[in-house]
Design a protein around this motif. Sequence first.
Motif, PDB file in Angstrom:
ATOM      1  N   PHE A 154      -1.877  25.845  11.737  1.00 28.32           N
ATOM      2  CA  PHE A 154      -0.841  26.268  12.457  1.00 28.32           C
ATOM      3  C   PHE A 154      -0.604  24.872  13.440  1.00 28.32           C
ATOM      4  O   PHE A 154       0.197  24.326  14.108  1.00 28.32           O
ATOM      5  CB  PHE A 154      -0.693  27.272  13.440  1.00 28.32           C
ATOM      6  N   ALA A 155      -1.307  23.782  13.101  1.00 31.23           N
ATOM      7  CA  ALA A 155      -1.410  22.271  13.301  1.00 31.23           C
ATOM      8  C   ALA A 155      -1.891  22.193  14.805  1.00 31.23           C
ATOM      9  O   ALA A 155      -1.746  21.181  15.430  1.00 31.23           O
ATOM     10  CB  ALA A 155       0.194  21.842  13.355  1.00 31.23           C
ATOM     11  N   THR A 156      -2.441  23.142  15.473  1.00 34.52           N
ATOM     12  CA  THR A 156      -3.079  23.305  16.705  1.00 34.52           C
ATOM     13  C   THR A 156      -4.291  22.325  16.469  1.00 34.52           C
ATOM     14  O   THR A 156      -5.224  22.894  15.736  1.00 34.52           O
ATOM     15  CB  THR A 156      -3.158  24.427  17.308  1.00 34.52           C
ATOM     16  N   LYS A 157      -4.807  21.121  17.428  1.00 37.19           N
ATOM     17  CA  LYS A 157      -5.836  20.387  17.366  1.00 37.19           C
ATOM     18  C   LYS A 157      -6.665  20.825  18.304  1.00 37.19           C
ATOM     19  O   LYS A 157      -6.324  21.000  19.588  1.00 37.19           O
ATOM     20  CB  LYS A 157      -5.554  19.002  17.348  1.00 37.19           C
ATOM     21  N   PHE A 158      -7.727  20.969  18.268  1.00 35.32           N
ATOM     22  CA  PHE A 158      -9.210  21.532  19.146  1.00 35.32           C
ATOM     23  C   PHE A 158      -9.950  20.215  19.365  1.00 35.32           C
ATOM     24  O   PHE A 158     -10.756  19.755  18.688  1.00 35.32           O
ATOM     25  CB  PHE A 158      -9.739  22.447  18.885  1.00 35.32           C
ATOM     26  N   PHE A 159     -10.109  19.631  20.578  1.00 38.84           N
ATOM     27  CA  PHE A 159     -10.991  18.686  20.911  1.00 38.84           C
ATOM     28  C   PHE A 159     -12.079  18.804  21.615  1.00 38.84           C
ATOM     29  O   PHE A 159     -13.006  17.847  21.936  1.00 38.84           O
ATOM     30  CB  PHE A 159     -10.045  17.396  21.771  1.00 38.84           C
ATOM     31  N   MET A 160     -12.322  20.131  22.113  1.00 40.75           N
ATOM     32  CA  MET A 160     -13.339  20.318  23.085  1.00 40.75           C
ATOM     33  C   MET A 160     -14.526  20.121  22.647  1.00 40.75           C
ATOM     34  O   MET A 160     -15.452  19.931  23.490  1.00 40.75           O
ATOM     35  CB  MET A 160     -12.899  21.719  23.981  1.00 40.75           C
ATOM     36  N   TYR A 161     -14.769  20.454  21.377  1.00 39.33           N
ATOM     37  CA  TYR A 161     -16.055  20.499  20.719  1.00 39.33           C
ATOM     38  C   TYR A 161     -16.587  18.839  19.959  1.00 39.33           C
ATOM     39  O   TYR A 161     -17.281  18.846  19.163  1.00 39.33           O
ATOM     40  CB  TYR A 161     -16.490  21.504  19.801  1.00 39.33           C
ATOM     41  N   SER A 162     -15.631  17.938  20.373  1.00 35.52           N
ATOM     42  CA  SER A 162     -15.714  16.649  19.562  1.00 35.52           C
ATOM     43  C   SER A 162     -16.986  16.132  20.005  1.00 35.52           C
ATOM     44  O   SER A 162     -17.653  16.260  21.118  1.00 35.52           O
ATOM     45  CB  SER A 162     -14.417  16.002  19.932  1.00 35.52           C
ATOM     46  N   LYS A 163     -17.657  15.211  19.030  1.00 34.60           N
ATOM     47  CA  LYS A 163     -18.703  14.517  19.185  1.00 34.60           C
ATOM     48  C   LYS A 163     -18.585  12.978  19.278  1.00 34.60           C
ATOM     49  O   LYS A 163     -17.800  12.481  18.082  1.00 34.60           O
ATOM     50  CB  LYS A 163     -19.903  14.713  18.385  1.00 34.60           C
ATOM     51  N   MET A 164     -19.115  11.939  19.815  1.00 35.44           N
ATOM     52  CA  MET A 164     -18.941  10.602  19.770  1.00 35.44           C
ATOM     53  C   MET A 164     -20.398   9.975  19.473  1.00 35.44           C
ATOM     54  O   MET A 164     -20.953   9.791  20.327  1.00 35.44           O
ATOM     55  CB  MET A 164     -18.210  10.063  20.917  1.00 35.44           C
ATOM     56  N   SER A 165     -20.433   9.297  18.220  1.00 34.12           N
ATOM     57  CA  SER A 165     -21.852   9.082  17.839  1.00 34.12           C
ATOM     58  C   SER A 165     -21.729   7.302  18.219  1.00 34.12           C
ATOM     59  O   SER A 165     -22.993   7.172  18.185  1.00 34.12           O
ATOM     60  CB  SER A 165     -22.104   8.736  16.128  1.00 34.12           C
ATOM     61  N   ASN A 166     -20.834   6.701  18.914  1.00 35.84           N
ATOM     62  CA  ASN A 166     -21.074   5.633  19.122  1.00 35.84           C
ATOM     63  C   ASN A 166     -21.461   5.598  20.986  1.00 35.84           C
ATOM     64  O   ASN A 166     -21.403   4.516  21.444  1.00 35.84           O
ATOM     65  CB  ASN A 166     -19.655   5.016  19.377  1.00 35.84           C
ATOM     66  N   GLY A 167     -21.748   6.820  21.377  1.00 40.03           N
ATOM     67  CA  GLY A 167     -22.244   6.863  22.651  1.00 40.03           C
ATOM     68  C   GLY A 167     -20.831   6.965  23.696  1.00 40.03           C
ATOM     69  O   GLY A 167     -21.333   7.047  24.961  1.00 40.03           O
ATOM     70  N   ALA A 168     -19.861   6.869  23.346  1.00 38.84           N
ATOM     71  CA  ALA A 168     -18.570   7.004  24.275  1.00 38.84           C
ATOM     72  C   ALA A 168     -18.549   8.333  24.832  1.00 38.84           C
ATOM     73  O   ALA A 168     -18.897   9.423  24.114  1.00 38.84           O
ATOM     74  CB  ALA A 168     -17.487   6.440  23.584  1.00 38.84           C
ATOM     75  N   LYS A 169     -18.136   8.647  26.097  1.00 35.07           N
ATOM     76  CA  LYS A 169     -17.708   9.911  26.772  1.00 35.07           C
ATOM     77  C   LYS A 169     -16.261  10.163  26.866  1.00 35.07           C
ATOM     78  O   LYS A 169     -15.965  11.181  27.426  1.00 35.07           O
ATOM     79  CB  LYS A 169     -18.368   9.764  28.071  1.00 35.07           C
ATOM     80  N   THR A 170     -15.476   9.181  26.344  1.00 37.09           N
ATOM     81  CA  THR A 170     -14.221   9.507  26.466  1.00 37.09           C
ATOM     82  C   THR A 170     -13.515   9.442  24.946  1.00 37.09           C
ATOM     83  O   THR A 170     -13.672   8.474  24.307  1.00 37.09           O
ATOM     84  CB  THR A 170     -13.358   8.142  27.345  1.00 37.09           C
ATOM     85  N   LEU A 171     -12.560  10.468  24.681  1.00 37.35           N
ATOM     86  CA  LEU A 171     -11.777  10.389  23.302  1.00 37.35           C
ATOM     87  C   LEU A 171     -10.566   9.851  23.564  1.00 37.35           C
ATOM     88  O   LEU A 171      -9.580  10.657  24.510  1.00 37.35           O
ATOM     89  CB  LEU A 171     -11.869  11.640  22.975  1.00 37.35           C
ATOM     90  N   ARG A 172      -9.983   8.865  22.937  1.00 39.28           N
ATOM     91  CA  ARG A 172      -8.761   8.238  23.225  1.00 39.28           C
ATOM     92  C   ARG A 172      -7.628   8.932  21.783  1.00 39.28           C
ATOM     93  O   ARG A 172      -8.223   8.610  20.614  1.00 39.28           O
ATOM     94  CB  ARG A 172      -8.589   6.888  23.102  1.00 39.28           C
TER      95      ARG A 172
END
Length: 581
Positions: free
Chosen positions: A116-134
Amino acid sequence: MKKTSIVLTAALLCISLIGCAKKEAKSSNGAAAAVTKVADASTLVSKSFIDPVKDWSKYDNLIKEIKAETNYAERTKKMHEAEDILMSNYCVIPLYYYNDVYMQKAYVSGIYANAFATKFFMYSKMSNGAKTLRINLASEPDYLDPALNSSVDGACLAANSFSGLYTYNDKGQTVPACAESYKVSSDGLTYTVTLKKNLKWSDGSALTAADFEYSWKRAVSPDTAADYEYMFSGFDGYESGALNVKALNDTTLEFKLIAPCAYIEDLMAFPTFYPVCKKYVEAHSTKDAPGAWCTEAGFVSNGPFVCSEWKHDVSMTYTKNPYWFDADKVSVEKLEFMLSADDTAIFAAYNAGNLDFADTVPTDEIEKLLETKNSEFYIVDELGTYYVAFNAKSKLFDGKTPEQAACMRQAFSLLIDRDYICENIGQTGQVAANAFIPLGMADGNGGTFKSDAVKQGYYDPSAINTNQAATVAKAKELLMAAGYKFDAEGKLSSETPITIEYLTNQSTGHIAVAESMQQDFSAVGIKMTIQVQDWNVFLEERKSGNFDIAREGWIADFNDPINMLEMWITNSGNNDCQFGR
């Protein structure tokens, strides 16, 4: 749910020489087919047709019957009848069935979406070491109040800053969120939900079952004027204005339905059913502005992130909520949202390394992304329909009988080259649509509501190409039945011109579709202008009925046809066609 940034895929019409040549040929061929006999409009409409303005209560009553029906096979039959009525007046003109495209950097993982096109970002991981998802989802959100929102981007923001009783996992399945478990009475009508212990709001105060009782009753209150209040119509007490939901204690919520509901967990996962903090809402809102409490950063919520900064029309920042029940699994500290509807600027920001996720792609970039098999370009399935909507009360239909108005709209539908839109503007596997309920949707009775676009639709979506002359001739027959005349060139006579304005929001894809239809309609002399508006203005103009014809998109809120049908009842806040009004 209204789609904000519908990504259509391919080069613009002006650079598609083959497509333009095809359309020019179609115009000249279509003009050759002459129609002389004038039919009575009443003989050309479906047996299911009812006056979409004066007789729409029949549709409203059918939806009520469906909501109360306990025989699932009979319920499915009635939903087909409801779609027959909806499609018979041609105010809703489906163009294609959705899929979704987006860009995501290779170092990002853990983001997921449901059908239904809802995106969930809470469990995202950043392998580049960043702590902010843009991220970019869309431009300035229309509403952040879960009860007032009706857009896909708003639902995404709500799903990442609020938590309902249920939510979706990365497999698209409903799973408990604030709920621990629930029990159902033997008749399938009474639900007793046990909440997780020690739930908290983002300010650290206790969140209890009473917050859900308050929030659900607020969502159906006339003072709130929620577009989605009708989603509670299957609840006992809805009709009387006394919703049968109550907190038995701090961790126990009880509610009662009027009929068993196979998709109740989807409802419990839907934003309109999210809790809001009574103390904060009532301290920062007024009767005239029920959503004022969350129009600036810092409002209280109960999800994985909290809105901590909001530069209107520029950016939003969400920070991790330490009080969320699953906070220990959230590794990203911040979500930064770029607010923009300019897909060219968004794509440039993504390529420059200023965005990690972009929920839109310019139409003229898609072909290259497909050819190079870009691993950061995603195409995912959705349940939804991109369509065109006529305002049933438009002055365009003044002086016409309801049947004549329906014939006019059907003529428009016949002239649209859906194959061109799918192949040359879409180009990511969209299927030309000939019904509002999308392909593959469950029927609520263990089967599929519609699985074959050709055999189970209401018209041949490819007819303008496979039998061009006959299709144009049919469109003229319908227009003549509505009182229009044609000249020797096969175009509308100067005595009876048709000039309409098409309303859309900013997007290269939306505009390309509009220009394609503009050319299609010109084959018989219909003149269409295109008005492009900012997203929030566009939503309000459609909702208020200030348009002749407008672009629309609806992504299902749950996997059952009633969701696509009940939005058209008279008092629905999503009834942009103004049926029954």
